[in-house]
Design a protein around this motif. Sequence first.
Motif, mmCIF file in Angstrom:
data_model
loop_
_atom_site.group_PDB
_atom_site.id
_atom_site.type_symbol
_atom_site.label_atom_id
_atom_site.label_comp_id
_atom_site.label_asym_id
_atom_site.label_seq_id
_atom_site.Cartn_x
_atom_site.Cartn_y
_atom_site.Cartn_z
ATOM 1 N N GLN A 178 41.559 35.101 52.594
ATOM 2 C CA GLN A 178 41.957 36.083 51.578
ATOM 3 C C GLN A 178 41.655 35.575 50.171
ATOM 4 O O GLN A 178 41.138 36.314 49.323
ATOM 5 C CB GLN A 178 43.448 36.392 51.708
ATOM 6 N N LEU A 179 41.977 34.316 49.932
ATOM 7 C CA LEU A 179 41.724 33.733 48.610
ATOM 8 C C LEU A 179 40.228 33.667 48.318
ATOM 9 O O LEU A 179 39.780 33.985 47.209
ATOM 10 C CB LEU A 179 42.338 32.332 48.526
ATOM 11 N N VAL A 180 39.454 33.235 49.308
ATOM 12 C CA VAL A 180 38.005 33.144 49.147
ATOM 13 C C VAL A 180 37.414 34.514 48.827
ATOM 14 O O VAL A 180 36.572 34.650 47.920
ATOM 15 C CB VAL A 180 37.356 32.557 50.416
ATOM 16 N N ASP A 181 37.856 35.534 49.540
ATOM 17 C CA ASP A 181 37.329 36.886 49.316
ATOM 18 C C ASP A 181 37.620 37.357 47.900
ATOM 19 O O ASP A 181 36.745 37.940 47.232
ATOM 20 C CB ASP A 181 37.934 37.863 50.326
ATOM 21 N N ARG A 182 38.826 37.073 47.422
ATOM 22 C CA ARG A 182 39.187 37.512 46.072
ATOM 23 C C ARG A 182 38.414 36.727 45.014
ATOM 24 O O ARG A 182 38.027 37.275 43.986
ATOM 25 C CB ARG A 182 40.693 37.349 45.857
ATOM 26 N N ILE A 183 38.191 35.446 45.252
ATOM 27 C CA ILE A 183 37.406 34.638 44.321
ATOM 28 C C ILE A 183 35.974 35.156 44.242
ATOM 29 O O ILE A 183 35.405 35.312 43.146
ATOM 30 C CB ILE A 183 37.423 33.157 44.748
ATOM 31 N N LYS A 184 35.394 35.453 45.384
ATOM 32 C CA LYS A 184 33.999 35.915 45.426
ATOM 33 C C LYS A 184 33.842 37.305 44.807
ATOM 34 O O LYS A 184 32.771 37.643 44.291
ATOM 35 C CB LYS A 184 33.507 35.913 46.869
ATOM 36 N N ARG A 197 29.781 29.002 39.660
ATOM 37 C CA ARG A 197 30.920 29.246 38.772
ATOM 38 C C ARG A 197 32.230 28.701 39.326
ATOM 39 O O ARG A 197 33.218 28.607 38.592
ATOM 40 C CB ARG A 197 31.048 30.745 38.501
ATOM 41 N N THR A 198 32.268 28.356 40.595
ATOM 42 C CA THR A 198 33.498 27.873 41.223
ATOM 43 C C THR A 198 33.203 26.630 42.046
ATOM 44 O O THR A 198 32.348 26.650 42.932
ATOM 45 C CB THR A 198 34.114 28.945 42.143
ATOM 46 N N ALA A 206 35.513 38.403 42.228
ATOM 47 C CA ALA A 206 35.803 38.377 40.790
ATOM 48 C C ALA A 206 34.523 38.282 39.965
ATOM 49 O O ALA A 206 33.565 37.606 40.351
ATOM 50 C CB ALA A 206 36.720 37.202 40.467
ATOM 51 N N ASP A 207 34.510 38.970 38.826
ATOM 52 C CA ASP A 207 33.365 38.892 37.914
ATOM 53 C C ASP A 207 33.365 37.565 37.163
ATOM 54 O O ASP A 207 32.305 36.996 36.886
ATOM 55 C CB ASP A 207 33.422 40.058 36.916
ATOM 56 N N THR A 208 34.550 37.102 36.814
ATOM 57 C CA THR A 208 34.711 35.776 36.191
ATOM 58 C C THR A 208 35.714 34.997 37.044
ATOM 59 O O THR A 208 36.906 34.947 36.707
ATOM 60 C CB THR A 208 35.207 35.907 34.741
ATOM 61 N N PRO A 209 35.243 34.403 38.127
ATOM 62 C CA PRO A 209 36.153 33.781 39.094
ATOM 63 C C PRO A 209 36.783 32.491 38.568
ATOM 64 O O PRO A 209 36.305 31.913 37.575
ATOM 65 C CB PRO A 209 35.234 33.479 40.278
ATOM 66 N N PRO A 210 37.843 32.028 39.207
ATOM 67 C CA PRO A 210 38.424 30.729 38.858
ATOM 68 C C PRO A 210 37.358 29.638 38.923
ATOM 69 O O PRO A 210 36.503 29.658 39.817
ATOM 70 C CB PRO A 210 39.492 30.518 39.935
ATOM 71 N N PHE A 224 42.142 38.133 39.694
ATOM 72 C CA PHE A 224 41.507 36.825 39.838
ATOM 73 C C PHE A 224 40.541 36.526 38.688
ATOM 74 O O PHE A 224 40.141 35.376 38.504
ATOM 75 C CB PHE A 224 40.796 36.726 41.190
ATOM 76 N N ASN A 225 40.184 37.527 37.914
ATOM 77 C CA ASN A 225 39.367 37.292 36.726
ATOM 78 C C ASN A 225 40.158 36.542 35.653
ATOM 79 O O ASN A 225 39.573 35.955 34.750
ATOM 80 C CB ASN A 225 38.869 38.622 36.149
ATOM 81 N N GLN A 226 41.476 36.593 35.754
ATOM 82 C CA GLN A 226 42.335 35.950 34.771
ATOM 83 C C GLN A 226 42.826 34.573 35.216
ATOM 84 O O GLN A 226 43.559 33.905 34.492
ATOM 85 C CB GLN A 226 43.542 36.843 34.467
ATOM 86 N N LEU A 227 42.416 34.156 36.414
ATOM 87 C CA LEU A 227 42.850 32.869 36.940
ATOM 88 C C LEU A 227 41.800 31.790 36.646
ATOM 89 O O LEU A 227 40.598 32.023 36.767
ATOM 90 C CB LEU A 227 43.074 32.947 38.448
ATOM 91 N N ASP A 228 42.272 30.608 36.291
ATOM 92 C CA ASP A 228 41.379 29.470 36.069
ATOM 93 C C ASP A 228 41.271 28.589 37.312
ATOM 94 O O ASP A 228 40.205 28.029 37.589
ATOM 95 C CB ASP A 228 41.895 28.626 34.904
ATOM 96 N N VAL A 229 42.376 28.463 38.042
ATOM 97 C CA VAL A 229 42.439 27.551 39.182
ATOM 98 C C VAL A 229 43.248 28.186 40.306
ATOM 99 O O VAL A 229 44.265 28.844 40.052
ATOM 100 C CB VAL A 229 43.106 26.214 38.780
ATOM 101 N N VAL A 230 42.795 27.973 41.538
ATOM 102 C CA VAL A 230 43.568 28.343 42.724
ATOM 103 C C VAL A 230 43.780 27.083 43.543
ATOM 104 O O VAL A 230 42.825 26.362 43.857
ATOM 105 C CB VAL A 230 42.850 29.402 43.576
#
Length: 297
Positions: free
Chosen positions: A92-98, A153-154, A100-104, A55-61
């Motif tokens: 699940q998506l929210v947890d992964r975004i939170k 950041r998001t 991330a060091d550099t989230p979407p 998720f650090n490599q994602l810009d948008v979800v």
Amino acid sequence: MNILITGGTGLIGKELIKFLNNHHNVTVFTRSISKAYKLNGHQINAVSDLNQLDFNQLDVVINLAGEPIADKRWTQQQKEKIEQSRFNITQQLVDRIKQADTPPHTFISGSAIGFYGRQAQAVDESWDNCHPEFSHYLCKKWEDIANQAQSERTRVCLLRTGIVLSDKGGALKKMLPAFKLCLGGPISHGEQMMSWIHIDDMVSAILFILNQAYLHGPINLTAPNPVSNACFSQTLAKTIRRPDFFTMPAKVLTLLFGEMADLLLHGQAVKPTILLNAGFRFHHQYIEEALRNLLQK
């Protein structure tokens, strides 16, 4: 941009991906990888496990996943299926975004105008006197989960979507057979309002939201001119050159569908104030033109 989308094999997701593929790297999270490739082509990347993604490599979800709300009678089991198909993946998506060091930078998550419940007057995103019923509970909890991803950041955008009109599926496809057999007509008194949006405007609005970094929170995705059920029925019948004289009695609808019948018997006139104020231009503002565009090709 690197974009992750859920619900990529659904009505809206498939159309959206056609446009995203032109300029972005699209990954589809899906239960059926083969189906995702079949419907969207091999330009996408399909995965069935979020652990495969950084998720650090994602810009948008973009989260469009969810069991169709009007496909089956609302038994307790079906209600739970509708809920969990939205709540689980969104969490699940929210947890992964939170994590991330550099989230979407953008999380666009589905919702619906069912958030407002039944209404006797026109409403927009500022309306907070929502009718307490299943659709409101469903959308509110769904939005509450998505909002957990909001941070400096998001940004989180919530798509409160109306009835999406398309010639490839959805509500219109379900209505057409009866009208083509000259059995179509209004539901009950027909005065209940219908808030709709053409599939092309639905996709354009999501792309617009994606590119307007200041937009966040709930956004109504409905055409500026909702119509009564009677007007919609008359217009649909006229468009396909069929009569419009059968009426579906409320008692029959309730007998057939139970609580789910409330979706059809009680209307909403929902205005897309935030989109209009942001300068979004609807290509299909009026129901007559929208139905002609979809059905007279």
